[in-house]
Scaffold this active site. Structure first.
Site, PDB file in Angstrom:
ATOM      1  N   ASP A  35      71.991 -18.667 -12.831  1.00  0.00           N
ATOM      2  CA  ASP A  35      71.951 -17.685 -13.634  1.00  0.00           C
ATOM      3  C   ASP A  35      72.179 -16.518 -12.940  1.00  0.00           C
ATOM      4  O   ASP A  35      72.410 -16.348 -11.662  1.00  0.00           O
ATOM      5  CB  ASP A  35      70.469 -17.353 -14.030  1.00  0.00           C
ATOM      6  CG  ASP A  35      69.926 -18.297 -15.047  1.00  0.00           C
ATOM      7  OD1 ASP A  35      70.778 -19.018 -15.698  1.00  0.00           O
ATOM      8  OD2 ASP A  35      68.675 -18.355 -15.078  1.00  0.00           O
ATOM      9  N   LYS A  57      73.403 -15.098 -18.593  1.00  0.00           N
ATOM     10  CA  LYS A  57      72.140 -14.643 -19.083  1.00  0.00           C
ATOM     11  C   LYS A  57      72.092 -13.282 -18.563  1.00  0.00           C
ATOM     12  O   LYS A  57      71.595 -13.001 -17.524  1.00  0.00           O
ATOM     13  CB  LYS A  57      71.174 -15.549 -18.503  1.00  0.00           C
ATOM     14  CG  LYS A  57      70.747 -16.832 -19.216  1.00  0.00           C
ATOM     15  CD  LYS A  57      69.542 -16.820 -19.760  1.00  0.00           C
ATOM     16  CE  LYS A  57      69.139 -18.232 -20.364  1.00  0.00           C
ATOM     17  NZ  LYS A  57      67.969 -18.788 -20.203  1.00  0.00           N
ATOM     18  N   MET A 171      61.135  -7.472 -18.489  1.00  0.00           N
ATOM     19  CA  MET A 171      62.177  -7.219 -19.428  1.00  0.00           C
ATOM     20  C   MET A 171      62.019  -5.821 -20.075  1.00  0.00           C
ATOM     21  O   MET A 171      62.233  -5.784 -21.496  1.00  0.00           O
ATOM     22  CB  MET A 171      62.438  -8.527 -20.284  1.00  0.00           C
ATOM     23  CG  MET A 171      63.041  -9.587 -19.779  1.00  0.00           C
ATOM     24  SD  MET A 171      63.311 -10.979 -20.721  1.00  0.00           S
ATOM     25  CE  MET A 171      61.805 -11.792 -20.317  1.00  0.00           C
TER      26      MET A 171
HETATM   27  N1  SAH Z   1      61.557 -16.419 -14.111  1.00  0.00           N
HETATM   28  C1  SAH Z   1      61.785 -14.876 -13.624  1.00  0.00           C
HETATM   29  C2  SAH Z   1      61.696 -14.072 -14.820  1.00  0.00           C
HETATM   30  C3  SAH Z   1      63.024 -14.033 -15.828  1.00  0.00           C
HETATM   31  S1  SAH Z   1      63.014 -12.887 -17.012  1.00  0.00           S
HETATM   32  C4  SAH Z   1      60.822 -14.621 -12.436  1.00  0.00           C
HETATM   33  O1  SAH Z   1      59.699 -15.644 -12.353  1.00  0.00           O
HETATM   34  O2  SAH Z   1      60.664 -13.428 -11.749  1.00  0.00           O
HETATM   35  C5  SAH Z   1      63.939 -11.634 -16.514  1.00  0.00           C
HETATM   36  C6  SAH Z   1      62.854 -10.397 -16.137  1.00  0.00           C
HETATM   37  O3  SAH Z   1      62.313 -10.711 -14.839  1.00  0.00           O
HETATM   38  C7  SAH Z   1      63.607  -9.092 -15.865  1.00  0.00           C
HETATM   39  O4  SAH Z   1      64.097  -8.638 -17.026  1.00  0.00           O
HETATM   40  C8  SAH Z   1      62.627  -8.392 -14.725  1.00  0.00           C
HETATM   41  O5  SAH Z   1      61.705  -7.727 -15.669  1.00  0.00           O
HETATM   42  C9  SAH Z   1      62.139  -9.516 -13.972  1.00  0.00           C
HETATM   43  N2  SAH Z   1      62.906  -9.560 -12.750  1.00  0.00           N
HETATM   44  C10 SAH Z   1      63.460 -10.984 -12.373  1.00  0.00           C
HETATM   45  N3  SAH Z   1      63.790 -10.572 -10.988  1.00  0.00           N
HETATM   46  C11 SAH Z   1      63.457  -9.222 -10.797  1.00  0.00           C
HETATM   47  C12 SAH Z   1      63.677  -8.393  -9.594  1.00  0.00           C
HETATM   48  N4  SAH Z   1      64.521  -8.931  -8.567  1.00  0.00           N
HETATM   49  N5  SAH Z   1      63.129  -7.222  -9.601  1.00  0.00           N
HETATM   50  C13 SAH Z   1      62.451  -6.715 -10.710  1.00  0.00           C
HETATM   51  N6  SAH Z   1      62.290  -7.586 -11.865  1.00  0.00           N
HETATM   52  C14 SAH Z   1      62.940  -8.656 -11.689  1.00  0.00           C
END
Ligand code: SAH
Length: 495
Positions: A35, A57, A171
């Site tokens: 992704d 994505k 998100m």
């Molecule tokens: N599976 C991922 C989340 C996926 S949904 C996890 O466990 O982190 C995607 C959301 O995750 C983004 O919109 C944001 O809110 C958050 N996110 C993922 N990586 C991030 C990062 N490095 N910094 C801040 N927010 C992050």
């Protein structure tokens, strides 16, 4: 072997947050399906033969629909491949990992889940915000700010506002204002502290600390708060001011070769942001080691790891091994070379730590006699200084086993506190194409590199006391803590 899928959580952005099990899975992957949120460095852990499939994505425009992703996983596994489905953060935290698992189950494909560190935990932690803290938050709740259709209507603000624990919204950046409005309308105190954490755990992580009453306005003035981002609501957000420790410094490391540099590895371990720029590629030359000459050789001298690799590759190509060196004494420069040589089961007699002719003469040159034959193994670009120094004491043959060829220089758009150089060729190539770097503080591994830096007009040069990566890393740490202020020594000799 029959195919299978490994659903792997790759962590939130800092590649160091991948689990050991995750690293092993990437090494054995034949196909990796990844992704947008995945750290690019993780792909480097896969083998060169591994097929890489990007499925994008990004909010609003998915590169590949979920059904198509499921179909790719099933198809590749049915071809008998080990497929790693690499996702950002954790697999089952808002990553639709559960849907992929169900699709695999239904298709009868064996799969395994390797959890990852979710951004919802690592993000606040890297921002200095404990999600729970005695007296401030007895628990935390992680919520998505939008459903599949992009709507926030499902959120129960009454319930969220009544939660005395920490709220973590994912998100939610594009909906920051309406989320905060929702909480306020439902009775949450506008003074409640909150944080926006953008690109958490990445080198360009940014944090805004505010209150739910003011955060939307404050975030509008910050162009650097970009997606992906987390919104943290709760009293713990204020702990950022006490607990956040910014990166210990930003370093650009010039390296030759494709491998991650030993220096960069050390600096990252010490908590620094480190970018690497490749200035050269190593090409081993098809040399023939003259057996007759080897019989006459009293001393073999290596000045770099690549020299050792190239020399032994040439021996192997001639169906020779270390026994061909029986009776020959060996000098290597630096402990890195000694470590490389020990892979061949050989311990050197002499290991001067630098090319400084004083050390060389004390430790080694003084032991040479005019009738001694020295075989000096080097790269084609090495300066002739060492050759000349040896020639003053004994007979010296020079064998060039590799070329250090210029690479196209690709530099990320960033600012650094200093640049580290471990050879003069890197100085020449990098400063020729990026002269603006000459204004920065530069760290040199030894006198020849310092001399090259002076030629390119660098005013602030700091030289490592010994020609070793460990010594360089130490000097850099001291500099970034403002402790060291060495001046470069005079150029005496070179590798
Ligand atoms: N599976 C991922 C989340 C996926 S949904 C996890 O466990 O982190 C995607 C959301 O995750 C983004 O919109 C944001 O809110 C958050 N996110 C993922 N990586 C991030 C990062 N490095 N910094 C801040 N927010 C992050």
């Amino acid at each position: 072997m029959s195919g299978r899928v490994i659903l792997l959580g790759g962590g939130p952005g800092d590649p160091g947050l991948l689990t050991l099990k995750g690293a092993q899975a990437l090494k054995q992957a034949e196909v990796v399906v990844y992704d947008r949120l995945v750290a690019p460095e993780l792909l480097d852990l896969t083998s060169p033969q591994c097929e890489r499939i990007y499925v994008g994505k990004q909010a609003a425009h998915h590169t590949m629909k979920q059904e198509e992703i499921n179909a790719v996983l099933i198809e590749k596994a049915r071809q008998g491949k080990v497929v790693v489905r690499l996702k950002g953060g954790d697999v089952y935290v808002f990553g639709r990992g559960g849907e992929e698992a169900l699709a695999l189950k239904q298709a009868g494909i064996p799969f395994e889940v390797i959890p990852g560190i979710s951004s919802c935990l690592a993000g606040p932690a890297y921002a200095g915000i404990p999600v729970t803290q005695r007296g401030l938050a007895q628990g935390f709740e992680v919520v998505t700010a939008q459903d599949q259709t992009g709507s926030s209507d499902f959120l129960d603000f009454q319930r969220l506002a009544a939660n005395p624990g920490t709220l973590v919204f994912m998100m939610g950046l594009s909906r920051l204002e309406s989320l905060m409005q929702g909480l306020k309308k439902a009775g949450k105190d506008p003074q409640t502290p909150c944080a926006v954490i953008s690109r958490a755990t990445c080198a360009d992580q940014r944090v805004l600390i505010s209150t739910i009453g003011e955060v939307a306005q404050a975030a509008r003035q910050r162009e650097d708060l970009i997606s992906p981002a987390l919104i943290v609501v709760g009293a713990v957000s204020r702990l950022h001011h006490q607990l956040y420790s910014p990166s210990r410094g930003r370093v650009l490391v010039a390296r030759v070769g494709d491998e991650q540099s030993e220096l960069a590895k050390r600096l990252r371990m010490a908590g620094m942001d480190c970018d690497e720029v490749q200035t050269g590629r190593i090409r081993f030359l098809p040399v023939v080691v003259n057996k007759e000459r080897l019989r006459q050789t009293d001393w073999l001298c290596f000045t770099s790891r690549n020299g050792i690799r190239g020399f032994f590759a040439a021996l192997k190509a001639q169906r020779l091994d270390s026994r061909a060196l029986a009776g020959i004494r060996i000098a290597v420069i630096g402990s890195g070379c000694a470590a490389e040589l020990s892979k061949e089961g050989i311990q050197p007699e002499v290991v001067p730590q630098s090319f400084n002719s004083h050390q060389l003469s004390e430790q080694w040159l003084a032991r040479l006699r005019p009738h001694h034959h020295v075989l000096l193994v080097q790269g084609r670009q090495a300066s002739t200084q060492l050759y000349q120094a040896i020639s003053a004491h004994a007979r010296c043959w020079r064998l060039c086993v590799y070329d250090n060829e210029a690479a196209d220089i690709v530099l990320p758009l960033k600012k650094w506190d200093l640049v580290a150089f471990s050879c003069a060729s890197s100085v020449q190539r990098l400063l020729q194409s990026q002269p603006q770097l000459a204004h920065l503080r530069c760290v040199a591994i030894g006198p020849a590199t310092s001399a090259a830096l002076r030629r390119y007009g660098v005013a602030q040069i700091v030289e490592a006391p010994q020609s070793r990566m460990a010594a360089m890393a130490e000097v850099i740490e001291q500099l970034l803590e403002g402790r060291a202020d060495h001046a470069a020594g005079e150029s005496e000799s070179d590798r």
